[in-house]
Every structure is written in C-alpha cells, then in structure tokens.
Motif scaffolding. Structure first.
Motif, PDB file in Angstrom:
ATOM      1  N   THR A  23       7.791  38.217  66.548  1.00  0.00           N
ATOM      2  CA  THR A  23       8.616  38.475  65.371  1.00  0.00           C
ATOM      3  C   THR A  23       8.808  37.185  64.586  1.00  0.00           C
ATOM      4  OG1 THR A  23      10.560  38.144  66.745  1.00  0.00           O
ATOM      5  CG2 THR A  23       9.901  40.419  66.345  1.00  0.00           C
ATOM      6  N   ALA A  24       8.978  37.321  63.296  1.00  0.00           N
ATOM      7  CA  ALA A  24       9.176  36.153  62.445  1.00  0.00           C
ATOM      8  C   ALA A  24      10.628  35.701  62.527  1.00  0.00           C
ATOM      9  CB  ALA A  24       8.821  36.508  61.004  1.00  0.00           C
ATOM     10  N   ASP A  25      10.864  34.401  62.376  1.00  0.00           N
ATOM     11  CA  ASP A  25      12.243  33.901  62.275  1.00  0.00           C
ATOM     12  C   ASP A  25      12.823  34.320  60.922  1.00  0.00           C
ATOM     13  OD1 ASP A  25      11.855  32.689  64.727  1.00  0.00           O
ATOM     14  OD2 ASP A  25      11.315  30.755  63.851  1.00  0.00           O
ATOM     15  N   SER A  26      11.983  34.279  59.898  1.00  0.00           N
ATOM     16  CA  SER A  26      12.409  34.747  58.573  1.00  0.00           C
ATOM     17  C   SER A  26      11.169  35.083  57.769  1.00  0.00           C
ATOM     18  CB  SER A  26      13.229  33.660  57.859  1.00  0.00           C
ATOM     19  OG  SER A  26      12.423  32.521  57.641  1.00  0.00           O
ATOM     20  N   GLY A  27      11.382  35.748  56.638  1.00  0.00           N
ATOM     21  CA  GLY A  27      10.254  36.149  55.799  1.00  0.00           C
ATOM     22  C   GLY A  27       9.947  37.626  55.956  1.00  0.00           C
ATOM     23  N   ASP A  28       9.005  38.104  55.175  1.00  0.00           N
ATOM     24  CA  ASP A  28       8.685  39.540  55.134  1.00  0.00           C
ATOM     25  C   ASP A  28       7.201  39.806  55.242  1.00  0.00           C
ATOM     26  OD1 ASP A  28      11.121  40.929  54.691  1.00  0.00           O
ATOM     27  OD2 ASP A  28      11.206  39.947  52.720  1.00  0.00           O
ATOM     28  N   ILE A  29       6.891  40.905  55.898  1.00  0.00           N
ATOM     29  CA  ILE A  29       5.514  41.401  55.901  1.00  0.00           C
ATOM     30  C   ILE A  29       5.565  42.821  55.359  1.00  0.00           C
ATOM     31  CG2 ILE A  29       3.556  42.056  57.342  1.00  0.00           C
ATOM     32  CD1 ILE A  29       4.396  39.816  59.281  1.00  0.00           C
ATOM     33  N   THR A  30       4.847  43.089  54.291  1.00  0.00           N
ATOM     34  CA  THR A  30       4.848  44.450  53.756  1.00  0.00           C
ATOM     35  C   THR A  30       3.425  44.969  53.625  1.00  0.00           C
ATOM     36  OG1 THR A  30       4.855  43.665  51.477  1.00  0.00           O
ATOM     37  CG2 THR A  30       6.987  44.204  52.420  1.00  0.00           C
ATOM     38  N   LEU A  31       3.297  46.266  53.848  1.00  0.00           N
ATOM     39  CA  LEU A  31       2.003  46.923  53.791  1.00  0.00           C
ATOM     40  C   LEU A  31       2.153  48.131  52.887  1.00  0.00           C
ATOM     41  CD1 LEU A  31      -0.860  46.876  55.115  1.00  0.00           C
ATOM     42  CD2 LEU A  31       0.074  48.372  56.887  1.00  0.00           C
ATOM     43  N   THR A  32       1.273  48.265  51.915  1.00  0.00           N
ATOM     44  CA  THR A  32       1.330  49.454  51.070  1.00  0.00           C
ATOM     45  C   THR A  32      -0.026  50.132  51.047  1.00  0.00           C
ATOM     46  OG1 THR A  32       0.843  48.122  49.120  1.00  0.00           O
ATOM     47  CG2 THR A  32       3.151  48.621  49.507  1.00  0.00           C
ATOM     48  N   ARG A  33       0.016  51.452  51.036  1.00  0.00           N
ATOM     49  CA  ARG A  33      -1.211  52.233  50.927  1.00  0.00           C
ATOM     50  C   ARG A  33      -1.059  53.138  49.715  1.00  0.00           C
ATOM     51  NH1 ARG A  33      -2.561  55.621  56.003  1.00  0.00           N
ATOM     52  NH2 ARG A  33      -0.633  56.623  55.389  1.00  0.00           N
ATOM     53  N   ASP A  34      -2.013  53.010  48.802  1.00  0.00           N
ATOM     54  CA  ASP A  34      -1.969  53.782  47.555  1.00  0.00           C
ATOM     55  C   ASP A  34      -0.593  53.693  46.915  1.00  0.00           C
ATOM     56  OD1 ASP A  34      -4.598  54.492  48.072  1.00  0.00           O
ATOM     57  OD2 ASP A  34      -4.006  56.279  49.194  1.00  0.00           O
ATOM     58  N   ALA A  86       2.286  53.298  48.182  1.00  0.00           N
ATOM     59  CA  ALA A  86       3.472  53.662  48.970  1.00  0.00           C
ATOM     60  C   ALA A  86       3.653  52.680  50.121  1.00  0.00           C
ATOM     61  CB  ALA A  86       3.318  55.078  49.520  1.00  0.00           C
ATOM     62  N   ARG A  87       4.866  52.226  50.300  1.00  0.00           N
ATOM     63  CA  ARG A  87       5.131  51.259  51.346  1.00  0.00           C
ATOM     64  C   ARG A  87       5.133  51.932  52.723  1.00  0.00           C
ATOM     65  NH1 ARG A  87       9.718  46.565  51.193  1.00  0.00           N
ATOM     66  NH2 ARG A  87       9.566  46.096  53.403  1.00  0.00           N
ATOM     67  N   LEU A  88       4.465  51.311  53.685  1.00  0.00           N
ATOM     68  CA  LEU A  88       4.415  51.836  55.048  1.00  0.00           C
ATOM     69  C   LEU A  88       5.419  51.073  55.907  1.00  0.00           C
ATOM     70  CD1 LEU A  88       0.518  51.953  55.420  1.00  0.00           C
ATOM     71  CD2 LEU A  88       2.037  53.886  54.986  1.00  0.00           C
ATOM     72  N   ASP A  89       6.285  51.822  56.580  1.00  0.00           N
ATOM     73  CA  ASP A  89       7.278  51.177  57.445  1.00  0.00           C
ATOM     74  C   ASP A  89       6.598  50.580  58.672  1.00  0.00           C
ATOM     75  OD1 ASP A  89       9.366  51.796  55.835  1.00  0.00           O
ATOM     76  OD2 ASP A  89       9.866  53.660  56.867  1.00  0.00           O
ATOM     77  N   GLU A  90       7.184  49.523  59.207  1.00  0.00           N
ATOM     78  CA  GLU A  90       6.680  48.905  60.429  1.00  0.00           C
ATOM     79  C   GLU A  90       5.179  48.649  60.350  1.00  0.00           C
ATOM     80  OE1 GLU A  90       8.386  51.968  62.973  1.00  0.00           O
ATOM     81  OE2 GLU A  90       9.843  50.502  63.653  1.00  0.00           O
ATOM     82  N   PRO A  91       4.817  47.674  59.508  1.00  0.00           N
ATOM     83  CA  PRO A  91       3.395  47.416  59.251  1.00  0.00           C
ATOM     84  C   PRO A  91       2.566  47.252  60.522  1.00  0.00           C
ATOM     85  CG  PRO A  91       4.731  46.096  57.779  1.00  0.00           C
ATOM     86  CD  PRO A  91       5.684  46.803  58.704  1.00  0.00           C
ATOM     87  N   TRP A  92       3.134  46.641  61.586  1.00  0.00           N
ATOM     88  CA  TRP A  92       2.355  46.400  62.804  1.00  0.00           C
ATOM     89  C   TRP A  92       1.779  47.663  63.409  1.00  0.00           C
ATOM     90  CZ3 TRP A  92       4.534  48.963  66.850  1.00  0.00           C
ATOM     91  CH2 TRP A  92       5.900  49.256  66.780  1.00  0.00           C
ATOM     92  N   ARG A  93       2.409  48.813  63.107  1.00  0.00           N
ATOM     93  CA  ARG A  93       1.855  50.076  63.605  1.00  0.00           C
ATOM     94  C   ARG A  93       0.440  50.323  63.103  1.00  0.00           C
ATOM     95  NH1 ARG A  93       5.485  54.411  64.796  1.00  0.00           N
ATOM     96  NH2 ARG A  93       7.654  53.768  64.779  1.00  0.00           N
ATOM     97  N   TYR A  94       0.109  49.730  61.982  1.00  0.00           N
ATOM     98  CA  TYR A  94      -1.173  50.030  61.323  1.00  0.00           C
ATOM     99  C   TYR A  94      -2.196  48.914  61.493  1.00  0.00           C
ATOM    100  CZ  TYR A  94       1.737  53.537  59.100  1.00  0.00           C
ATOM    101  OH  TYR A  94       2.587  54.587  58.885  1.00  0.00           O
TER     102      TYR A  94
END
Ligand code: ADP
Ligand code: ADP
Length: 222
Positions: free
Chosen positions: A54-65, A67-75
């Motif tokens: 896990t990150a100490d701080s910051g964001d990781i975002t994943l979008t498909r078409d 739409a934002r996908l929750d919990e990017p690590w799942r993908y």
C-alpha cells in the motif's frame, strides 16, 4: 480503452524513499516501457499496482471507457519470466481455478475458455497438464488466465529472459494485441533493445520518480 494514472505516490521503507512522489499516466494503444537502475523503485511500483503493497500517500486510479474502476489492483495481472501456474492441473483447470480464486474476476460474465485460448494460439493444449508444456506456452496460459479474470492492466516483468528469439517475438506480438484490445501493457526489462524494438514510449524511473520520458522512435534516444 483503459487508462492508468498514478498521482504523487510515496512509499518509504524506514529512511528509504522507494517511491518519492511518483506520477505517471499510461493508456492502452501501445506497450509502455519502464526502465531504471536497480533500486529505482520498479518492483515497489509493480507490487503496489498489483495490490501487494500500500502507498503511504498518493492515488492510483484506473478507468475503462471513461468509467472509474474501484480497487484498481483487482484488474492488474503480473506476468513473470517464471510462469506462476499450477503444474499438475490442465490448462483448462488453470483457467477455471484462477477465475474461481481471483479477487478481480467473477464480477463480469465468464469468457469462453476455447475462444480465449484460441486467441493466444494455444487452443490445442486445453487438456494438457502445465508441467508438460514449454515455458512459453505456460506463460501464455498465465496471460489467458488473466484475461479470464478480466485483467485490464498487464505488467510484464522481464518476460522474455528465458524465451527463445522466436518465442520472444511471438510474446511481443501478443502484448501488442493486448494493447490494441484496449488493455494497458507495461514492460519492465533490463534489455534496452526490447524497448527500442517494441515500445513507443519509455518512462525512466530513478530514485522513486519518473525522471525522463522517451516517446516516438525510442532508438533515436540512444
Ligand atoms: P528496483 O525494482 O527498481 O530495483 P525496488 O523497488 O526494489 O527497486 O527498491 C527501491 C528502494 O526501496 C531500494 O532502495 C530498496 O532497497 C528499497 N526497498 C524495496 N523493498 C524494500 C523492503 N521490502 N524493505 C526495505 N527496503 C526496500
Ligand atoms: P485465498 O482466498 O485462498 O487466500 P486467493 O488467491 O483466492 O487466495 O485470494 C487472495 C487473497 O488476497 C484474497 O482473499 C484477497 O482478499 C487478498 N488480497 C490480495 N491483494 C489484496 C489487496 N491489495 N488488498 C486486500 N486484499 C488483497
């Protein structure tokens, strides 16, 4: 079309800043390389994308078409030089069990196994045990399993170190097809020549940050 955005991610181990405000954005469409010396933070980044850290701080975002996908690590799927497959199960079983146990699959309807295997050129091995297949085919099974689990991001970590030249070329063709299908495909390797041949964009990581970006004809940057 999938897009991965990492914003100002920090990760410390004691006094070591493994990731020091790292930001990057990667879209599908072509293979993106990540280069950098030992200790730059490549493995930490990879583990973080895959949800093993896990990150100490910051964001990781994943979008498909869009739409934002929750919990990017799942993908996120990681493909190594040593395929992580179940040697005593058949190809078909590896895919079924992978999906069953996956924390990122199951949300979407199951894809057809035969179609996925055929798209990777390994349909004829469906009922073989993994232990009886070459490393290159085992790696394809790993990719097939990730597709079955609805992976959107494929991290290839030194994927061709143990492959022949022909197998390596076939793997890069497959990676290119994944990007064309809208997946994010990331290559981490020490083989600079592979960046030159297969990547139109290379990010250079150093001291936990992206320090350079090379786009277009990577060979001209040498
Ligand atoms: P790379 O994969 O580019 O070689 P790493 O992500 O493995 O880089 O390491 C980045 C920095 O973080 C290095 O200084 C490394 O020693 C440190 N580091 C990585 N993982 C750990 C850990 N689990 N515990 C302590 N330090 C770590
Ligand atoms: P098992 O459920 O037998 O432990 P699985 O392979 O089915 O093994 O699942 C691995 C487990 O790891 C899942 O239960 C999932 O919740 C957990 N897991 C993996 N990555 C993360 C993460 N980043 N955050 C939280 N849990 C995670």
């Amino acid at each position: 079309m999938t897009s991965l955005v990492v914003s100002d991610v920090r990760k410390r181990y004691g006094a070591t800043r493994a990731l020091d405000g790292l930001s990057l954005a990667i879209e599908s469409g072509s293979i993106t390389g990540i280069a950098g010396p030992n200790g730059a933070g490549k493995s930490t980044l990879m583990r973080m994308l895959a949800g093993e850290e896990t990150a100490d701080s910051g964001d990781i975002t994943l979008t498909r078409d869009g739409a934002r996908l929750d919990e990017p690590w799942r993908y996120v799927a990681v493909v190594h030089q040593e395929p992580q497959v179940w040697p005593n199960m058949t190809v078909r079983e590896n895919l079924a069990v992978g999906r069953e146990r996956s924390w990122f699959g199951r949300m979407e309807p199951a894809k057809d196994t035969a179609t996925v295997l055929a798209s990777l050129g390994i349909g004829q091995y469906a009922d073989y045990q993994l232990a009886d297949l070459s490393l290159a085919v085992q790696q394809r099974v790993e990719i097939a399993r990730a597709i079955m689990c609805d992976a959107e991001v494929f991290l290839f970590d030194e994927p061709n170190s143990a492959l022949t030249e022909n197998e390596s070329e076939a793997l890069f063709a497959t990676m290119t097809e994944l990007t064309a299908k809208g997946k994010v495909v990331i290559l981490i390797t020490h083989r600079l020549n592979d960046f030159v041949r297969y990547c139109r964009r290379v990010l250079v990581l150093r001291d936990g940050q992206i320090r350079h970006e090379i786009t277009g004809d990577v060979s001209e940057a040498r």
